[in-house]
Enzyme design. Structure first.
Site, PDB file in Angstrom:
ATOM      1  NE  ARG A   1       1.283   2.691   7.704  1.00 39.97           N
ATOM      2  CZ  ARG A   1      -0.027   2.804   7.944  1.00 39.97           C
ATOM      3  NH1 ARG A   1      -0.493   3.887   8.559  1.00 39.97           N
ATOM      4  NH2 ARG A   1      -0.873   1.862   7.577  1.00 39.97           N
TER       5      ARG A   1
ATOM      6  CD  GLU B   1      -7.692   8.124  10.556  1.00 39.47           C
ATOM      7  OE1 GLU B   1      -7.401   7.110   9.894  1.00 39.47           O
ATOM      8  OE2 GLU B   1      -7.336   9.283  10.245  1.00 39.47           O
TER       9      GLU B   1
ATOM     10  CB  SER C   1      -8.485   4.445   7.176  1.00 47.39           C
ATOM     11  OG  SER C   1      -8.659   4.646   5.790  1.00 47.39           O
TER      12      SER C   1
ATOM     13  CG  ASP D   1      -1.838   1.110   1.347  1.00 47.84           C
ATOM     14  OD1 ASP D   1      -1.904   1.901   0.393  1.00 47.84           O
ATOM     15  OD2 ASP D   1      -2.521   1.216   2.366  1.00 47.84           O
TER      16      ASP D   1
ATOM     17  CG  ASP E   1     -10.559   8.292   7.675  1.00 50.32           C
ATOM     18  OD1 ASP E   1     -10.411   7.217   7.060  1.00 50.32           O
ATOM     19  OD2 ASP E   1      -9.836   9.289   7.496  1.00 50.32           O
TER      20      ASP E   1
ATOM     21  CD  GLN F   1      -3.682  -0.152  10.278  1.00 50.43           C
ATOM     22  OE1 GLN F   1      -3.599   1.034  10.045  1.00 50.43           O
ATOM     23  NE2 GLN F   1      -4.043  -1.019   9.339  1.00 50.43           N
TER      24      GLN F   1
END
Length: 333
Positions: free
Chosen positions: A99, A247, A250, A45, A234, A114
């Site tokens: 990331r 948040e 997503s 991704d 979201d 996640q």
């Protein structure tokens, strides 16, 4: 040290409770997932389009080398096909990613954990109503988890409202034209307590986007029943501990062959059609699906009323930041 051990036990309670409730409501089977993928496959991704994955080479493997995953949005859809998951059921996995382009903050770490999930759906399910129904199921798992944690751990009042509010990014742009998208999130999260903002990545009437989204997983161009673009969004809640919009997830109905072509063209990424994943999708060889990622450390932060993501996960932080936080009584794991 005892405090860290107690926190680890609380984290386990949060994760086990939420995962059980989520799996039950969405009919998800737990599976294993990769930390690394072939860099030439097109599976990794690219998130907002500018983040670069950690990559390296392995002797004997040709192509663009091996890449550490940034998320599993595309891999999960391939896995649905490989495992022959029937419509109405799906998969759930613990995704671990790096990331390195992330800006470190109390909410962001280089290390990402996640719950990544993907569910096989029918073509007739590609509707706003189905999306909202799925969001409500996820939100129910969150409220049940919070209720348990408040009763057994924090002994504090619950933050989450009974219902989540649905708003489209276009509505927010028209309602609050003089402030930024992030400021709009702050306003509505504070007002409603929990919102699902629809149409992330879609081009709005003023020519802007609420936020960027990669063009090859969520469908943000299909016109929905309300006449706005987008079948994704979201989940954002209000976090009184941090006094900010927070948040959690997503997610969205994934692109079909039509919306894939539209979104690749809109973003100038037509060359991706030569990649294995994209060519299969364009040819209609992958199942229709809905899916997303739910931040494990984010959920634990919120449920345990922590002020920094480093209080619920082990990562790397600058020494000066650790020292600054320690002076404030915030010890990182």
């Amino acid at each position: 040290m005892k405090e860290f051990v107690r926190t680890e036990q609380q984290i386990r309670l949060v994760k086990e409770t939420f995962e059980r409730e989520l799996s039950s409501r969405l009919r998800l089977a737990k599976i294993s997932s990769p930390l690394i993928v072939d860099g030439s496959s097109g599976i990794n991704d690219d998130l907002n389009g500018f983040e670069k994955p950690v990559s390296f080479c392995i002797e004997g493997i040709d192509g663009n080398g091996i890449a550490v995953v940034q998320s599993l949005a595309k891999w999960k859809r391939l896995r649905l096909r490989e495992l022959e998951i029937p419509a109405g059921e799906g998969i759930l996995t613990d995704m671990r990613a790096l990331r390195p382009d992330e800006n470190l903050s109390p909410l962001h770490s280089v290390y990402v954990d996640q719950w990544d999930w993907e569910k096989h759906i029918l073509t007739s399910d590609r509707t706003l109503g189905f999306l909202e129904s799925t969001v409500r199921r996820i939100y129910s798992a969150l409220t049940i988890t919070e209720r348990l944690v408040c009763d057994e751990v924090t002994r504090q009042p619950e933050f989450l409202p009974d219902e989540i509010t649905f708003l489209h990014a276009e509505e927010l742009a028209r309602r609050y034209p003089s402030i930024s998208p992030k400021e709009r999130e702050e306003v509505v999260a504070r007002k409603y307590g929990a919102v699902f903002i629809i149409g992330i990545g879609a081009l709005l009437s003023d020519g802007s986007r609420h936020d960027d989204r990669a063009p090859d997983y969520d469908d943000w161009t299909t016109m929905n029943e309300e006449g706005f673009r987008g079948l994704n969004g979201d989940i954002i809640v209000w976090n009184p501990v941090l006094d900010c919009a927070f948040e959690i997830s997503s997610m969205g109905i994934r692109v079909d062959s039509r919306s894939l072509l539209v979104q690749l063209s809109e973003c100038g990424c037509g060359e991706r059609l030569s990649l294995p994943f994209h060519s299969m999708l364009a040819a209609g060889e992958l199942p229709q699906s809905i899916g997303g990622g739910i931040g494990q450390s984010r959920v634990c932060m919120f449920m345990l009323r922590k002020r920094h993501i480093g209080q619920v996960q082990v990562s790397v932080w600058p020494l000066h930041e650790r020292q600054r936080l320690a002076a404030l009584g915030i010890e990182l794991m």
